[in-house]
Structure formats: C-alpha cells, structure tokens
Design a protein around this motif. Sequence first.
Motif, PDB file in Angstrom:
ATOM      1  N   ALA A 213       0.832  -1.206   0.000  1.00 44.00           N
ATOM      2  CA  ALA A 213       0.000   0.000   0.000  1.00 44.00           C
ATOM      3  C   ALA A 213       0.868   1.259   0.000  1.00 44.00           C
ATOM      4  O   ALA A 213       0.534   2.262  -0.648  1.00 44.00           O
ATOM      5  CB  ALA A 213      -0.925  -0.008   1.215  1.00 44.00           C
ATOM      6  N   LYS A 214       1.995   1.197   0.694  1.00 39.55           N
ATOM      7  CA  LYS A 214       2.899   2.347   0.724  1.00 39.55           C
ATOM      8  C   LYS A 214       3.473   2.641  -0.646  1.00 39.55           C
ATOM      9  O   LYS A 214       3.707   3.804  -1.000  1.00 39.55           O
ATOM     10  CB  LYS A 214       4.036   2.067   1.721  1.00 39.55           C
ATOM     11  CG  LYS A 214       5.010   3.220   1.899  1.00 39.55           C
ATOM     12  CD  LYS A 214       6.068   2.874   2.927  1.00 39.55           C
ATOM     13  CE  LYS A 214       7.060   4.020   3.097  1.00 39.55           C
ATOM     14  NZ  LYS A 214       8.113   3.690   4.097  1.00 39.55           N
ATOM     15  N   ARG A 215       3.689   1.598  -1.434  1.00 35.44           N
ATOM     16  CA  ARG A 215       4.237   1.769  -2.780  1.00 35.44           C
ATOM     17  C   ARG A 215       3.140   1.869  -3.847  1.00 35.44           C
ATOM     18  O   ARG A 215       3.431   1.788  -5.040  1.00 35.44           O
ATOM     19  CB  ARG A 215       5.161   0.593  -3.118  1.00 35.44           C
ATOM     20  CG  ARG A 215       6.364   0.497  -2.192  1.00 35.44           C
ATOM     21  CD  ARG A 215       7.302  -0.602  -2.628  1.00 35.44           C
ATOM     22  NE  ARG A 215       8.460  -0.713  -1.749  1.00 35.44           N
ATOM     23  CZ  ARG A 215       9.459  -1.562  -1.929  1.00 35.44           C
ATOM     24  NH1 ARG A 215       9.426  -2.391  -2.958  1.00 35.44           N
ATOM     25  NH2 ARG A 215      10.473  -1.609  -1.099  1.00 35.44           N
ATOM     26  N   HIS A 216       1.900   1.993  -3.401  1.00 39.26           N
ATOM     27  CA  HIS A 216       0.755   2.111  -4.321  1.00 39.26           C
ATOM     28  C   HIS A 216       0.688   0.922  -5.277  1.00 39.26           C
ATOM     29  O   HIS A 216       0.341   1.070  -6.453  1.00 39.26           O
ATOM     30  CB  HIS A 216       0.828   3.418  -5.105  1.00 39.26           C
ATOM     31  CG  HIS A 216       0.956   4.639  -4.252  1.00 39.26           C
ATOM     32  ND1 HIS A 216      -0.101   5.142  -3.511  1.00 39.26           N
ATOM     33  CD2 HIS A 216       2.024   5.445  -3.987  1.00 39.26           C
ATOM     34  CE1 HIS A 216       0.293   6.211  -2.848  1.00 39.26           C
ATOM     35  NE2 HIS A 216       1.572   6.414  -3.112  1.00 39.26           N
ATOM     36  N   HIS A 219      -4.557  -2.173  -4.567  1.00 40.75           N
ATOM     37  CA  HIS A 219      -5.759  -1.343  -4.583  1.00 40.75           C
ATOM     38  C   HIS A 219      -6.292  -1.174  -3.168  1.00 40.75           C
ATOM     39  O   HIS A 219      -6.173  -2.061  -2.314  1.00 40.75           O
ATOM     40  CB  HIS A 219      -6.825  -1.992  -5.474  1.00 40.75           C
ATOM     41  CG  HIS A 219      -7.930  -1.068  -5.839  1.00 40.75           C
ATOM     42  ND1 HIS A 219      -9.024  -0.846  -5.014  1.00 40.75           N
ATOM     43  CD2 HIS A 219      -8.121  -0.274  -6.926  1.00 40.75           C
ATOM     44  CE1 HIS A 219      -9.834   0.020  -5.579  1.00 40.75           C
ATOM     45  NE2 HIS A 219      -9.310   0.386  -6.738  1.00 40.75           N
ATOM     46  N   GLU A 220      -6.871  -0.019  -2.907  1.00 36.52           N
ATOM     47  CA  GLU A 220      -7.348   0.289  -1.562  1.00 36.52           C
ATOM     48  C   GLU A 220      -8.396  -0.717  -1.090  1.00 36.52           C
ATOM     49  O   GLU A 220      -8.391  -1.125   0.076  1.00 36.52           O
ATOM     50  CB  GLU A 220      -7.930   1.705  -1.530  1.00 36.52           C
ATOM     51  CG  GLU A 220      -6.894   2.796  -1.776  1.00 36.52           C
ATOM     52  CD  GLU A 220      -7.521   4.171  -1.750  1.00 36.52           C
ATOM     53  OE1 GLU A 220      -8.761   4.261  -1.586  1.00 36.52           O
ATOM     54  OE2 GLU A 220      -6.784   5.163  -1.885  1.00 36.52           O
TER      55      GLU A 220
END
Length: 413
Positions: A213-216, A219-220
């Motif tokens: 999630a930190k590196r995108h 998906h949320e």
Amino acid sequence: MRALFWAVVLALAAVAAALAARLNDGNVVVLLPPYRIDLSLNSFLLAALLLLGAVYWIARTIQKIADFPARVKLYRERRAEVGGQRALREALRSLFEGRFARAERAAKAAQDAPALAGLAALIGARAAHRMQERERRDEWLARAEADPQLNTARLVAAAEMWTEGRENARALEAIESLQSAGGRHIHAARIALAANLQAGRWDEVLKGVRLLAKRHALHEVVAARYKVLAWRALLAQRRHDPSALEAAWNRVPAEDRRIPELALEGARLLNRAGRGRAAGAALEAALEKSWDPRLLDEYAKTYDFPARERIERAEAWLHEHPGDPALLRCLGLLCLREQLWGKARNYLEESLSAKTHPATLLALARLAETVGDEQEAARRYREAALGYAELQAESEAGEDAGAPRAALREFTV
C-alpha cells in the motif's frame, strides 16, 4: 558506376607502370658461383612481386587449414544458437497460446543452445506447472540453476508457481533467498503476500499489505479486505481471553478500526467476551467515518455501559439520518432493553413501515410477548420466521449464482 571507376583507375595504373618500365634501364645481377644471372630491374621487380604473392597465398592456405576445426565448431555453435532461438520463440508462443505440451517440447529443443538453456528451462517449468506436472516442473527449475544470471528470475518464477500450488513453505523460502541477496521488488512482495495469506501468517500479511500500500501497488479495496481478514483471524485467536482480545483490538491502527467490516467483527467478538463498552466505542468510531446500517444491530447488543447513553447517541444520529430503518430498529431494541415499551413500539413500527425486516418483526414479537399480548406475539413470530426463511432462500440463491465466479477465481489464482 563504381566498377567503371575502378576499371579506369586500373587502366591508368597499367599505363603508368608501362611508361615507368620504359624509362628504367637498370640491371640486377645474381651471382651463384659458378652461375651468374643477369636480369633487368623490371623483370626482377616482377619476379619479386610474384614470389611475394605466392608466399602470401601459401601462408593463407596453411592458416585456413589450421583454423578449419575452429571454424567448423563456430559454425555448429551458430547453427545450434539459431535453432535454439527458433525453438525458444516457438516455446513462448505455445505457452501464451495455452499449448503447454508443445511449449515443453520446444523448451527441450532449445536446450541445445547453452546461452538459451536457462531461459528455456523456465519456460518448460511454467508449461509443466500448468499441466500439474510438479515433478517435471521441479526438474526444469533445477536445470535453470545452471545459469547464474537467471537466479532472480528463477527464484521469482519458482515462488510464484509454488504459491499457486499451495506449497507455501517452499515459496516463502525462495522469497527469503531472493530478499537476502538484496533483491526487493514489487512482484516478489505480492507473491509473498499470497503465500502468507494461504499459510495463515497474519502478522506477515499485515506487513506485506502495508508495504504494498505504501508503494501504491495494492488497490485500496483489496488492501482493506486483506486487513480485515488478517485482523479478524488475529482477534479470533484471542476470543477466549477477554483481556488479550481487547489488547489485540487496541493494537489495531485507528484507521483500520474504522473499516466497517472490521469494526463489526471486532464488536461481535468484544460483545461475546463481555467487553461491551469497547464494542460500543468501536462501532461509534466506525459510524462516524462512514454510515453503515449493518453496524447498528450490533450496537443495540452492546452491554457494560448504560443503555440510555446509547439511546441519546442513537437519537442524535436519527436527526442526521431520519427514517433510517436500521437506526429505528436499533432505537427500538435499546428502548426494549430499558423497558420503555411505548417508545420501543413506536420506533419498531416506524422501522417496519419504512422497510420490512425479520429482525424488526422478531423484536415486535418479543415486545408483544413481554406485555402479555400472546396473539400479537404469535403472529409476529410467524411473520419473522417466514421473513428469515425468505432471507435464507435469497442467500442460498446468491451463493449458487456466485459459485461459478468463485470457481473461476480459484482456477485463475
């Protein structure tokens, strides 16, 4: 045009050589006792030139004869390389077309080219894996070890295939080997996340989700789903120890505690463990972030802090969400617990008029039974039973409709 140019140049050179020879009257005498050879300078130069040409030609011939084995070897290597490239292209095309048996045969043919053998072995391993031939897959992976330049590719491919085959320990070992060598990249982190999910290593799952999630790279919605799954499992492991359960819930990051699904599951476990105040606080925090009617039924079940406080909070919510059937049912249940029969009936009937739900009918049945109206209670119980039966039928129909999609997801994992 170029040929004509060089023809003219050669003709001019010949004319110049002829003119120079006419002007040259020198002689060359070669003494080889008892012989004496007299030559004109022009004849000597011509003979020397011819001798040099003959020596050069003989030397070149000897060199070519000496280099012939090496040239044959180079030719064979080039032929094997060209054939290996052709076989490698065929293997890749067959792999992408889903013709895995043909891809594996082409990968075997590409083994004749040493420079392409490692890459072809990875293709063969992937093809064998798709055909569920695990022994052959591992043999191909062992062949790929011979090429040190493919070490990272081999570890990533092996970890991915082992994860797909539910061989999580081997997959995690490969990822650990890759990371110990300094190789950290997104795809390897995704593979590690999938392996940890299947192995039930929930702490590692949370670390992987945070990293991606930190590196995108996640998906949320998927990240939230994985967080809910991991925290739900960690909380369930402590459900028999109320203190440990509440401590585990407090370790959940505040942002994650506001995810509706996680807040609902946490509140259920806390309620069952007798930690109603913590359950109520969890639900209130989640409702403040996003209004979710699913949380209200659980909010009505919370204990360990006065119901009147919850009634006041719910009535404040009613000003913000007027006519919400779930909120009205929650208020009716809270008033029923506080023995406020009139208010409970009003809220429950208003909820029922907004939307028919078996939980509302069941609450009205309990209210009628409490006040002694047996006929009304029986009618409401019957309606509630029918309503729950309809919900069960709809749920089973939804599961039947979702079964092909679930099977497809399982097939493509």
